[in-house]
Design a protein around this motif. Structure first.
Motif, mmCIF file in Angstrom:
data_model
loop_
_atom_site.group_PDB
_atom_site.id
_atom_site.type_symbol
_atom_site.label_atom_id
_atom_site.label_comp_id
_atom_site.label_asym_id
_atom_site.label_seq_id
_atom_site.Cartn_x
_atom_site.Cartn_y
_atom_site.Cartn_z
ATOM 1 N N TYR A 148 34.557 44.180 -6.799
ATOM 2 C CA TYR A 148 34.409 43.288 -5.647
ATOM 3 C C TYR A 148 35.383 42.115 -5.747
ATOM 4 O O TYR A 148 36.054 41.758 -4.766
ATOM 5 C CB TYR A 148 32.979 42.766 -5.570
ATOM 6 N N ALA A 149 35.475 41.504 -6.907
ATOM 7 C CA ALA A 149 36.301 40.305 -7.085
ATOM 8 C C ALA A 149 37.771 40.583 -6.814
ATOM 9 O O ALA A 149 38.493 39.728 -6.285
ATOM 10 C CB ALA A 149 36.127 39.762 -8.504
ATOM 11 N N PHE A 150 38.247 41.780 -7.161
ATOM 12 C CA PHE A 150 39.670 42.086 -7.068
ATOM 13 C C PHE A 150 40.036 42.847 -5.791
ATOM 14 O O PHE A 150 41.207 43.134 -5.565
ATOM 15 C CB PHE A 150 40.110 42.920 -8.276
ATOM 16 N N HIS A 151 39.048 43.200 -4.972
ATOM 17 C CA HIS A 151 39.318 44.046 -3.804
ATOM 18 C C HIS A 151 40.211 43.322 -2.788
ATOM 19 O O HIS A 151 39.908 42.214 -2.344
ATOM 20 C CB HIS A 151 38.016 44.474 -3.139
ATOM 21 N N PRO A 152 41.297 43.949 -2.373
ATOM 22 C CA PRO A 152 42.253 43.299 -1.449
ATOM 23 C C PRO A 152 41.696 43.043 -0.057
ATOM 24 O O PRO A 152 42.249 42.227 0.681
ATOM 25 C CB PRO A 152 43.414 44.309 -1.377
ATOM 26 N N ILE A 153 40.631 43.737 0.312
ATOM 27 C CA ILE A 153 40.102 43.561 1.668
ATOM 28 C C ILE A 153 39.546 42.154 1.889
ATOM 29 O O ILE A 153 39.311 41.739 3.019
ATOM 30 C CB ILE A 153 39.028 44.634 1.969
ATOM 31 N N HIS A 154 39.381 41.400 0.780
ATOM 32 C CA HIS A 154 38.838 40.045 0.880
ATOM 33 C C HIS A 154 39.911 38.977 1.098
ATOM 34 O O HIS A 154 39.577 37.792 1.229
ATOM 35 C CB HIS A 154 38.044 39.696 -0.385
ATOM 36 N N THR A 155 41.172 39.375 1.117
ATOM 37 C CA THR A 155 42.236 38.363 1.217
ATOM 38 C C THR A 155 42.131 37.536 2.486
ATOM 39 O O THR A 155 42.417 36.336 2.484
ATOM 40 C CB THR A 155 43.632 39.016 1.146
ATOM 41 N N GLU A 156 41.712 38.160 3.584
ATOM 42 C CA GLU A 156 41.612 37.405 4.841
ATOM 43 C C GLU A 156 40.621 36.260 4.713
ATOM 44 O O GLU A 156 40.867 35.148 5.191
ATOM 45 C CB GLU A 156 41.203 38.323 5.993
ATOM 46 N N VAL A 157 39.483 36.523 4.062
ATOM 47 C CA VAL A 157 38.455 35.484 3.943
ATOM 48 C C VAL A 157 38.900 34.378 2.997
ATOM 49 O O VAL A 157 38.783 33.185 3.308
ATOM 50 C CB VAL A 157 37.118 36.100 3.459
ATOM 51 N N VAL A 158 39.432 34.726 1.842
ATOM 52 C CA VAL A 158 39.757 33.707 0.839
ATOM 53 C C VAL A 158 41.033 32.952 1.199
ATOM 54 O O VAL A 158 41.139 31.749 0.950
ATOM 55 C CB VAL A 158 39.877 34.347 -0.566
ATOM 56 N N ALA A 159 42.009 33.622 1.817
ATOM 57 C CA ALA A 159 43.304 32.989 2.088
ATOM 58 C C ALA A 159 43.353 32.265 3.427
ATOM 59 O O ALA A 159 44.313 31.561 3.711
ATOM 60 C CB ALA A 159 44.419 34.030 2.024
ATOM 61 N N SER A 160 42.323 32.422 4.253
ATOM 62 C CA SER A 160 42.282 31.753 5.555
ATOM 63 C C SER A 160 41.340 30.557 5.477
ATOM 64 O O SER A 160 40.160 30.712 5.159
ATOM 65 C CB SER A 160 41.798 32.731 6.632
ATOM 66 N N VAL A 161 41.837 29.376 5.777
ATOM 67 C CA VAL A 161 41.020 28.158 5.677
ATOM 68 C C VAL A 161 39.810 28.239 6.595
ATOM 69 O O VAL A 161 38.705 27.816 6.233
ATOM 70 C CB VAL A 161 41.869 26.919 6.024
ATOM 71 N N LYS A 162 39.974 28.806 7.766
ATOM 72 C CA LYS A 162 38.879 28.923 8.720
ATOM 73 C C LYS A 162 37.720 29.711 8.145
ATOM 74 O O LYS A 162 36.546 29.464 8.480
ATOM 75 C CB LYS A 162 39.398 29.582 10.002
ATOM 76 N N SER A 163 38.007 30.666 7.262
ATOM 77 C CA SER A 163 36.951 31.519 6.709
ATOM 78 C C SER A 163 36.090 30.808 5.673
ATOM 79 O O SER A 163 35.274 31.448 5.005
ATOM 80 C CB SER A 163 37.571 32.789 6.106
ATOM 81 N N ARG A 164 36.240 29.520 5.576
ATOM 82 C CA ARG A 164 35.293 28.734 4.787
ATOM 83 C C ARG A 164 33.867 29.003 5.275
ATOM 84 O O ARG A 164 32.917 28.963 4.483
ATOM 85 C CB ARG A 164 35.610 27.242 4.915
ATOM 86 N N ASP A 165 33.730 29.300 6.580
ATOM 87 C CA ASP A 165 32.388 29.573 7.105
ATOM 88 C C ASP A 165 31.753 30.778 6.428
ATOM 89 O O ASP A 165 30.580 30.748 6.031
ATOM 90 C CB ASP A 165 32.414 29.734 8.629
#
Length: 792
Positions: free
Chosen positions: A134-151
């Motif tokens: 889970y920690a390394f999965h690339p599908i999470h890049t949008e959430v972690v790298a986008s400031v808006k996805s702080r939500d």
């Protein structure tokens, strides 16, 4: 043993969050602005923080605010607090916080997974493997790298904190502890509502891991269900009612589909999610029409998806009674994904597919993969099974880590993100439209520094807008982009097409200020001041007009129409909006023109390098130049004559080098050759290499003065200066040489003129000149050329 668990959980969390460390200095991208720099409340820090809880979270954005859709006040509160602390919005703060929140979430998930699998007496490698995948999965890049996805991160951190605390207090769940759980979960929901599906996960944990009965599992959800009900009541009271069905395929490809096509398209999308979880490449920030298009049951992939999900549901149901972890994982995935599944028309969301939607469901995917691997090696009694699991997972984790780091790079700024979209989702209208928009913004920035570089970006933007509209076709309108398209067309100089686009924009969006304002500016530049005036007046009646710019430009239009009273009125309205020395000069000039010298003096500044007299000089010069360009030479002469006495005082030829040439040409065209000659001589002093001036001086010397030697000198100098029409230049020289009986030189000049063109006059002159000199061979040659030209 416990210390060992903590070490591995912390290590995995550090490594997982560390994959995003390079994003710390990235900029804002995508929708970041709706929570930060486009948000009228968070931009004020904590000054109006209570407002965030009184209205919907889209009510505060500066672009099309609405009190519908979402209610995420806690997320907005963190942005307001960020501004309060740092005094401004800086994307670095947002990226660093996202990395920290992701690290916290991984810690919480790690402790939760270890605790759950200990209840099943399963080896530590399973929860740690799930956490690492889970920690390394690339599908999470949008959430972690986008400031808006702080939500999403905030919601996940608080929700899983509540679940972890609930699991830890399983046997001692007192009312205060239930209250704490409820508070944590409520904060999660007011951060982002997607965690509401985790109520189902609480039931599944109670049933599968705590071995509670169905009814006991349902009761276990009460600490989570109560805050969820309170949240839904808050939404209902605070938010305005709005349709949840997106009314265009640009928002949802499911719009308007029959039940069969809707089901087929959904099944296609569901399988695409699984594909991205298994093989996360290529990844894109957008999957709009027609990257994903309408599907039917004629597509074998749809049938494959139906079989896959029917099989998953079958195994979930089959394993429910026996409480298998495969059933838990499948139900976990389906439950948390359900909110994004577009199950009914009323529950349709505004996106076909989004990687961010897998942020929580991917936990279930990782669980199924790792537990499935363990189940396989355990069933076949493989020796050193835990080591084998590590060896199998390690290359996957390394590949995922590389992909995560590489994918996160596209979030560096809005331009890199939008450009990546046209590569990973080339059929999406939105990726091309957003790339075009970012190119437009970059061009506008460069325009102030390097016009040539700006034109390159404008041209690329035109191409991308064209591609976006090509994908949409005639079926769908995205009129909000017409103004931007017109702007980039103006940037590349395609005024005619820009006018067409602006007129289309006005038809579709009558209240568009930009379209009417730009059409007015185009009309003004064309000299159609009446049309410009009408459009500027109309643009003032649109939504959110730029009052300063519109009043100023309207004033200039009135000025050109000699409507001085109206010009004064709107100029004064313009300076109420913004101080502008240019407008002050115009007002000083206008009040002087109407004889109100006291008022004129009030707008004059001692520090201003322009005087009323110079302003009048400039306007008269402009009127003369305009008339000259329109070939209205009498009007041009009148205006040029008015300013001649003040010409040197206000800069002279050094500042206005074309003045004498234009004035002289105007005089010549009106028949005042003597006056024209004196101005042409002055123009020649200013620029001795001006071929047009030299040619006119030669013509006057030849025709008016009969001074052929002077005419020859001017015509030769004109040739050396490099005129646009070399044929005419050599013809002029040949003609004046004939008048001086310089036959050989005349022949040479006429023959050179034939290198650039031809005429019967030149051929006739060459025939006669060669005849006079007795050159029979050349005479006969030119006689033949004359005969040929007669037959053509």
């Amino acid at each position: 043993m416990k210390q060992n668990q903590i070490f591995w959980i912390v290590l995995i969390a550090l490594f997982g969050a560390g994959l995003y460390l390079h994003t710390y200095d990235y900029g804002y991208t995508g929708d970041d602005g709706i929570y930060a720099y486009f948000n009228r409340v968070t931009q004020k820090g904590m000054a109006e923080w209570t407002e965030l809880f009184k209205y919907g979270s889209m009510n505060f954005i500066s672009i099309n605010p609405v009190n519908t859709s979402i209610y995420r006040p806690f997320t907005l509160l963190t942005f307001a607090l960020e501004y309060q602390i740092f005094g401004e919005f800086n994307a670095t703060n947002g990226h660093v916080l996202n990395i920290f929140l992701y690290f916290c979430l991984l810690l919480i998930l790690g402790f939760l997974l270890v605790d759950l699998f200990q209840k099943k007496a399963l080896p530590l490698v399973i929860p740690l493997g799930i956490l690492a995948l889970y920690a390394f999965h690339p599908i999470h890049t949008e959430v972690v790298a986008s400031v808006k996805s702080r939500d999403t991160l905030l919601a996940s951190v608080f929700a899983f904190s509540a679940i972890l605390f609930w699991v830890k207090q399983e046997k001692n769940i007192t009312l205060p502890k239930q209250t704490l759980i409820g508070v944590l979960f409520f904060i999660s929901l007011i951060s982002k509502e997607e965690t509401i599906t985790l109520i189902a996960i609480v039931f599944l944990i109670a049933y599968f891991f705590q071995n509670k009965s169905f009814l006991e599992g349902a009761k276990a959800t009460i600490p989570f269900l109560v805050p969820a009900i309170i949240y839904m009541i808050c939404r209902a009271v605070i938010l305005d009612s709005a349709s949840t069905t997106y009314d265009s395929k640009i928002n949802s490809v499911l719009y308007g589909l029959s039940s069969g096509d809707r089901l087929a398209t959904n099944l296609f999308i569901y399988l695409e999610y699984l594909k991205l979880l298994l093989f996360p490449h290529p990844l894109s920030w957008d999957y709009s029409f027609s990257q994903i298009d309408v599907q039917t049951f004629k597509n074998p992939i749809v049938w494959l998806s139906l079989l896959v999900f029917a099989g998953l549901i079958f195994f979930a149901v089959k394993g429910f009674k026996s409480r298998t972890l495969f059933s838990f994982g499948i139900l976990f995935y389906l439950s948390t994904f359900s909110i994004f599944a577009n199950l009914t028309t009323s529950l349709t969301i505004g996106s076909n597919l989004g990687e961010r939607f897998m942020f929580i469901p991917s936990i279930a995917f990782c669980l199924l993969v790792v537990y499935g691997l363990y189940f396989f090696v355990d069933r076949f009694k493989v020796q050193k099974s835990e080591l084998l699991m590590v060896l199998v997972l390690l290359p996957v984790l390394l590949a995922f880590s590389w992909k995560t780091v590489d994918r996160a790079k596209v979030w560096k700024n809005a331009l890199t993100l939008s450009e990546s979209g046209i590569q990973t989702a080339p059929k999406s209208w939105r990726t091309h439209a957003m790339y075009a928009e970012e190119l437009r913004l970059e061009a506008a920035r460069l325009k102030k520094e390097n016009l040539d570089s700006a034109k390159i970006f404008f041209a690329k933007s035109v191409s991308e807008f064209d591609r976006a509209f090509e994908i949409l076709g005639d079926e769908v309108s995205v009129s909000q982009y017409l103004d931007a398209q017109a702007e980039v067309l103006l940037g590349v100089g395609d005024t005619a097409r820009a006018e067409t686009v602006l007129e289309e924009s006005i038809q579709k969006r009558p209240n568009s200020h930009f379209a009417k304002f730009k059409l007015a500016a185009i009309s003004y530049n064309k000299g159609d001041f009446e049309k410009a005036k009408r459009l500027y007046l109309e643009s003032l009646k649109t939504e959110k007009p730029d009052l300063y710019a519109t009043y100023k430009n309207l004033g200039l239009a009135y000025l050109r129409l000699n409507e001085n009273t109206n010009a004064i009125a709107v100029f004064e309205k313009a300076i109420e909006e913004k101080e502008d020395p240019e407008i002050d000069r115009n007002l000083a000039y206008l009040y002087t023109e109407i004889g109100d010298l006291e008022k004129a003096a009030s707008y004059q500044s001692e520090d201003d390098e322009f005087s009323v007299e110079e302003t009048a000089f400039l306007y008269t010069m402009r009127d003369g130049n305009d008339a000259f360009q329109k070939n209205e030479f009498s009007t041009a002469v009148l205006n040029y004559a008015k300013i001649e006495k003040d010409f040197e005082e206000f800069g002279g030829a050094e500042k206005y080098p074309s003045y004498f040439a234009a004035y002289a040409k105007s005089l010549l065209e009106t028949g005042d050759t003597l006056a024209a000659k004196s101005r042409f001589l002055k123009a020649n002093e200013v620029d001795p290499n001006n071929s047009v001036v030299l040619t006119n001086l030669g013509t006057i010397a030849f025709i008016k003065d009969k001074n052929y030697s002077n005419a020859e000198r001017y015509f030769r100098e004109a040739i050396l200066a490099g005129p646009e029409n070399m044929f005419t230049a050599y013809t002029n020289l040949g003609t004046v040489l004939i008048m001086q009986r310089k036959e050989k030189e005349a022949i040479e000049a006429f023959e050179k003129s034939l290198q650039y063109g031809s005429s019967r006059g030149v051929l006739g002159n060459l025939f006669l000149l060669n005849k006079a000199l007795g050159n029979e061979e050349r005479m006969n040659y030119y006689q033949e050329q004359l005969a040929k030209s007669s037959n053509q």
